[in-house]
Design an enzyme around this catalytic site. Structure first.
Site, PDB file in Angstrom:
ATOM      1  CG  HIS A  23      -1.639   1.284   1.459  1.00  0.00           C
ATOM      2  ND1 HIS A  23      -2.741   1.670   0.736  1.00  0.00           N
ATOM      3  CD2 HIS A  23      -1.398   2.295   2.334  1.00  0.00           C
ATOM      4  CE1 HIS A  23      -3.150   2.852   1.163  1.00  0.00           C
ATOM      5  NE2 HIS A  23      -2.347   3.271   2.130  1.00  0.00           N
ATOM      6  CG  ASP A  80       5.805  17.145 -26.994  1.00  0.00           C
ATOM      7  OD1 ASP A  80       6.162  16.627 -25.928  1.00  0.00           O
ATOM      8  OD2 ASP A  80       4.931  16.643 -27.730  1.00  0.00           O
ATOM      9  CD1 TRP A  91       6.457   3.305   3.833  1.00  0.00           C
ATOM     10  CD2 TRP A  91       7.765   4.064   2.191  1.00  0.00           C
ATOM     11  NE1 TRP A  91       6.813   4.593   4.143  1.00  0.00           N
ATOM     12  CE2 TRP A  91       7.611   5.087   3.153  1.00  0.00           C
ATOM     13  CE3 TRP A  91       8.543   4.319   1.062  1.00  0.00           C
ATOM     14  CZ2 TRP A  91       8.211   6.336   3.024  1.00  0.00           C
ATOM     15  CZ3 TRP A  91       9.140   5.576   0.935  1.00  0.00           C
ATOM     16  CH2 TRP A  91       8.971   6.562   1.909  1.00  0.00           C
ATOM     17  CB  SER A 145      10.605   5.871 -14.380  1.00  0.00           C
ATOM     18  OG  SER A 145       9.497   6.719 -14.394  1.00  0.00           O
ATOM     19  CB  SER A 146      11.868   9.437 -10.648  1.00  0.00           C
ATOM     20  OG  SER A 146      10.709   8.886 -10.159  1.00  0.00           O
ATOM     21  CG  HIS A 162      12.151  15.041   5.216  1.00  0.00           C
ATOM     22  ND1 HIS A 162      11.145  14.559   5.999  1.00  0.00           N
ATOM     23  CD2 HIS A 162      11.853  16.334   4.980  1.00  0.00           C
ATOM     24  CE1 HIS A 162      10.277  15.529   6.248  1.00  0.00           C
ATOM     25  NE2 HIS A 162      10.688  16.618   5.646  1.00  0.00           N
ATOM     26  CD  GLU A 177       9.466  10.320  -2.953  1.00  0.00           C
ATOM     27  OE1 GLU A 177      10.407  10.669  -3.703  1.00  0.00           O
ATOM     28  OE2 GLU A 177       8.377   9.903  -3.367  1.00  0.00           O
ATOM     29  CE1 TYR A 209       8.361  19.812   3.082  1.00  0.00           C
ATOM     30  CE2 TYR A 209      10.250  18.391   3.481  1.00  0.00           C
ATOM     31  CZ  TYR A 209       9.243  19.205   3.950  1.00  0.00           C
ATOM     32  OH  TYR A 209       9.103  19.392   5.290  1.00  0.00           O
ATOM     33  CB  SER A 214      -0.040  28.353  -6.187  1.00  0.00           C
ATOM     34  OG  SER A 214       0.477  27.975  -4.953  1.00  0.00           O
ATOM     35  CG  HIS A 245      12.367  14.879  10.941  1.00  0.00           C
ATOM     36  ND1 HIS A 245      12.235  16.064  10.285  1.00  0.00           N
ATOM     37  CD2 HIS A 245      11.775  13.969  10.132  1.00  0.00           C
ATOM     38  CE1 HIS A 245      11.591  15.894   9.153  1.00  0.00           C
ATOM     39  NE2 HIS A 245      11.300  14.632   9.032  1.00  0.00           N
ATOM     40  CG  HIS A 246      11.826  10.516   8.749  1.00  0.00           C
ATOM     41  ND1 HIS A 246      10.506  10.359   8.397  1.00  0.00           N
ATOM     42  CD2 HIS A 246      12.253  11.604   8.059  1.00  0.00           C
ATOM     43  CE1 HIS A 246      10.149  11.307   7.539  1.00  0.00           C
ATOM     44  NE2 HIS A 246      11.191  12.078   7.319  1.00  0.00           N
ATOM     45  CB  THR A 295       5.228  25.141   5.465  1.00  0.00           C
ATOM     46  OG1 THR A 295       6.405  24.402   5.168  1.00  0.00           O
ATOM     47  CG2 THR A 295       4.029  24.357   5.008  1.00  0.00           C
ATOM     48  CE  LYS A 310       5.335  26.950  -1.304  1.00  0.00           C
ATOM     49  NZ  LYS A 310       4.671  27.624  -2.381  1.00  0.00           N
ATOM     50  NE  ARG A 324       3.803   3.488  10.550  1.00  0.00           N
ATOM     51  CZ  ARG A 324       4.696   4.113   9.753  1.00  0.00           C
ATOM     52  NH1 ARG A 324       5.674   4.816  10.292  1.00  0.00           N
ATOM     53  NH2 ARG A 324       4.608   4.044   8.456  1.00  0.00           N
TER      54      ARG A 324
END
Lengths: 526, 288
Positions: free
Chosen positions: A78, A107, A143, A170-171, A254, A256, A258, A269, A303-304, A329, A332, A451
């Site tokens: 998931h 293009d 994951w 790919s990315s 991290h 990622e 963002y 926006s 921080h993870h 943030t 924004k 979890r």
């Protein structure tokens, strides 16, 4: 088709393959954008079904429906599919459709590589989903792929590592394409500080992807060699350290986060000014805030990992740098609110989703600040509070912005207006369902429910049952979205070129539906 | 930069190459996993995938070369290639950064930690937590190795790669002066230096495995040593292959003094590989 479509050059655009070959061989940014978005939608239902299975098992304490190992496979897949198969491809789909339209380019810079970037995703998808049928089942290590657990798994673990490599490829190709398109193919006069915010956020996102996907590739390569070729990167007996994987992984992980939210900021926006009929408040500060978030995102990864053991100085550093991100943030969020201030607002479905984004993403941001505090995080690490936090950011944040963007640009893409009643029904069911699933999870986490566990103590039952009911409301209301999209493609009221009264930008100057080829001669922006 | 009707951005026709590339990678991944788990014919599936990948690269790059030689790439397309190559090299920098990061993390932080705590003292009383190490467990099991010495083959290799950076630049000067002979000679020398480098590294690896007990499995030193130098060596191999293609294209009369980005891209890549090597030489070989 309009005149713009006929103005093709001599080695031109005639004799397109049709049927399946059109989609396999296409070099057109609109086709590829649609492929990305359809892939994302199919994966949304796939990984969403997994979530419903997870919630069904968690409806009651004790084991009802499945083996605990299958539960772990579901949570792992998931997560992997929602991140790499739903949110990222959807945003890349938007980039493909919209970036050339918004900057007046004919293009993407590299149309063939663009095709490959997309067609690597189904390869990775086959490898990930196919592993459910292999001996030992799909990966069940979470994951985040932490060793030593991930090193002990079976054949599907290697397949997942290689799938991550392919998705990374790919990315990286997709990002190089997007960044080059934005830097090199803007219409004359469209200076950087005149670009639409969506283009800005993707420019910065592409930079983050190019900087971090190779690091992820390095991390999973080390896993692969530790598993198969006798290295000891993550084994203390050989002088390695399992915690090192977490450092390298979150150095990718991290930024990622963002990557998953900056394009959402961009979409919102675009939408809020349109339906407020006012230009975006504080455009320049929005650009700088986006860039600041991107730069800071490289300094917060540990921080993870507050609970795994780290020198106190490092804990303090990562705590404060994390809190610092709240500043740009906040800039924004206040800018979006200020854009609406004294605007002449209307509440079509895209605007509803955008407003829900601002409110609910802010809740996710605040719970993120709570988790940023090291002493608090040591209590909350790996509890449902964390699950609540990142689902507020990713469901009511990233996913809602994707819905908002689809409703906003679908008339431009299909030439038809969607059904507003259906859209609003989808919105209200989603927003209510989503809060019923994830809000109680804050309480569960604060009360100590861990979890990634298929069973739980009795006192957590009520909140879990509420969450499961919410999950089914939220999940099944997405079928309304599917019906709406199909109906809009087939027919509906004709959309004007402008589509929305307050919409600004080059994409609204081309006909609806946007012809197959647009801006073959670059427009001039004053 | 208003684009005249004749100066449009080149948009290629629909192409089959990408999907062939996807099939290649799927076959390679499945074959690779089969091979790693010793399932029958895994290696053959992997090799079949590699063959399809080579077929795709020949076809796709061939098409790009033909487009370029037909003059379909205007200045703006050229600029796209420049941006993309720069970003690609940046992504490569970050890939190596992951492995250099692992080297620094273990050397500076986690290996010293292994010697600090009381538990460690109890578990491995004889273990000396100093670089280079194969780690407490493997050392206690009797694994011994000799670390690689910098001032033998690695120093010669440094000289070879630095010289090759000079020769490829000399070749570029030749190209810009329309001196085809200097271009071909310079490229030929660069390719030779690259090949000699690879042969010496192969010899060094063989020596490490057979004489020094230094293998991929020799703890975290062996792992970082072989993964860093191995990925670098792979990049030299790719770079040399690209240089050979440039050499063949130069002999075939491709490139003009003004229009030769393929050559420049390869030389950028080659210089990047050069810089990585200098870092490797200093941080992996020299400062042990």
């Amino acid at each position: 088709m309009s005149d713009a479509a006929h103005a093709h050059d001599d080695h031109g655009h005639h004799a397109h393959p049709t049927g399946i070959m059109r989609w396999l061989t296409t070099t057109n940014h609109k086709d590829i954008g649609s492929l990305y978005l359809w892939f994302s939608l199919i994966m949304l239902f796939t990984a969403g079904s997994m979530a419903l299975l997870i919630r069904s098992e968690l409806f009651e304490p004790g084991m009802q429906l499945m083996h605990p190992d299958f539960f772990n496979q579901l949570t792992t897949m998931h997560g992997l599919i929602m991140i790499f198969g739903v949110i990222m491809p959807a945003f890349t789909g938007f980039a493909n459709w919209q970036v050339p339209l918004m900057i007046g380019a004919p293009d993407m810079a590299f149309p063939r590589m663009n095709n490959w970037s997309f067609w690597l995703l189904p390869v990775a998808g086959i490898m990930l989903l196919g592993s459910f049928w292999l001996p030992g089942g799909a990966v069940a290590g979470g994951w985040t792929m932490y060793p030593p657990l991930f090193i002990q798994g079976g054949v599907s673990y290697d397949l997942t590592i290689l799938a991550v490599h392919i998705m990374g490829l790919s990315s990286i190709m997709g990002s190089i394409n997007i960044i080059t398109t934005i830097l090199n193919m803007r219409a004359p006069g469209l200076t950087l500080m005149k670009m639409p915010m969506f283009v800005w956020t993707w420019l910065i996102t592409a930079y983050l992807l190019i900087a971090t996907m190779p690091v992820l590739a390095g991390a999973v390569t080390m896993l692969l060699t530790d598993r198969n070729f006798g290295t000891h990167f993550f084994n203390a007996a050989g002088g390695g350290d399992p915690v090192m994987f977490q450092h390298i992984f979150w150095f990718f992980g991290h930024p990622e986060v963002y990557i998953l939210i900056l394009p959402a900021f961009g979409i919102v926006s675009q939408i809020i000014p349109t339906f407020s009929r006012k230009p975006l408040f504080g455009y320049a500060s929005m650009v700088y805030a986006t860039a600041s978030i991107a730069i800071l995102s490289f300094t917060v990864w540990a921080h993870h990992m507050f609970a795994v053991g780290m020198p106190v100085a490092a804990q303090l550093f990562f705590m404060f740098s994390t809190m610092l991100i709240a500043v740009p943030t906040g800039v924004k969020v206040f800018n979006w609110v200020a854009t609406m201030w004294k605007g002449s607002l209307t509440f079509e479905t895209p605007m509803l989703f955008a407003i829900a984004f601002v409110c609910l993403f802010t809740i996710g941001g605040f719970s993120g600040l709570v988790l940023a505090m090291a002493p608090v995080d040591i209590q909350l690490q790996d509890t449902y509070y964390v699950v609540a936090h990142f689902h507020y950011v990713l469901v009511s944040g990233a996913l809602f912005s994707i819905f908002a963007g689809i409703y906003y640009w679908l008339p431009k893409w299909t030439g038809h207006m969607y059904n507003e009643t259906l859209g609003k029904t989808h919105f209200w069911l989603s927003v209510i369902g989503m809060n019923i699933v994830f809000f109680p999870m804050h309480f569960l986490g604060l009360a100590g429910m861990p979890r990634r566990i298929p069973d739980y103590a009795l006192q957590f039952t009520e909140f879990n049952q509420i969450a499961t009911v919410g999950a089914f409301i939220f999940g099944f209301s997405q079928l309304i979205f599917l019906v709406l999209v199909l109906k809009t493609i087939k027919g509906g009221a004709k959309a004007s070129d402008q589509v929305w009264e307050g919409a600004q930008g080059l994409e609204w100057t081309v006909p609806s539906p946007a012809p197959y080829h647009t801006f073959e001669t670059a427009p001039v922006v004053k | 930069m208003s684009l005249a009707q004749t100066d449009k951005y080149y948009l290629p026709q629909p192409s089959l190459w990408p999907i062939i590339g996807s099939v290649a990678l799927l076959t390679m991944a499945v074959g690779g996993v089969m091979a790693m788990h010793e399932i029958n014919h895994g290696l053959w599936v992997l090799l079949a995938g590699v063959a399809v990948l080579f077929f795709m690269m020949f076809g796709w790059f061939g098409e790009v070369i033909r487009d370029s030689e037909a003059g379909r790439y205007n200045k703006q397309v050229d600029s796209s290639y420049r941006w993309s190559m720069s970003w690609f090299i940046f992504s490569e920098v970050m890939f190596f950064a992951a492995f250099f990061g692992a080297l620094f993390y273990t050397r500076v932080l986690s290996v010293p930690w292994l010697g600090e705590s009381d538990t460690m003292q109890q578990l491995w009383p004889t273990f000396k937590a100093a670089w280079p190490t194969a780690g407490p467990g493997l050392t206690a099991d009797g694994l011994k190795f000799t670390p690689m010495e910098a001032w033998g083959i690695p120093a010669i290799n440094t000289l070879l790669l630095l010289s090759s950076g000079v020769t490829v630049t000399w070749a570029h000067w030749g190209l810009k002066k329309n001196n085809r002979m200097q271009l071909i000679l310079g490229l030929g020398m660069t390719v030779t230096l690259g090949v000699v480098f690879l042969c010496l590294q192969a010899y060094e690896y063989h020596h490490a495995y057979t004489q020094m007990g230094l293998t991929l499995g020799a703890g975290v030193y062996g792992a970082t040593f072989f993964m860093l130098t191995g990925f670098h060596g792979f990049h030299v191999l790719v770079g040399t292959t690209m240089l050979i293609v440039m050499l063949l294209r130069s002999i075939a009369g491709h490139f003009t003094a003004e229009h030769h980005f393929a050559f420049e891209a390869v030389s950028w890549y080659w210089h990047f590989v050069d810089v990585v090597w200098v870092l490797l030489f200093i941080l992996v070989y020299w400062l042990i």
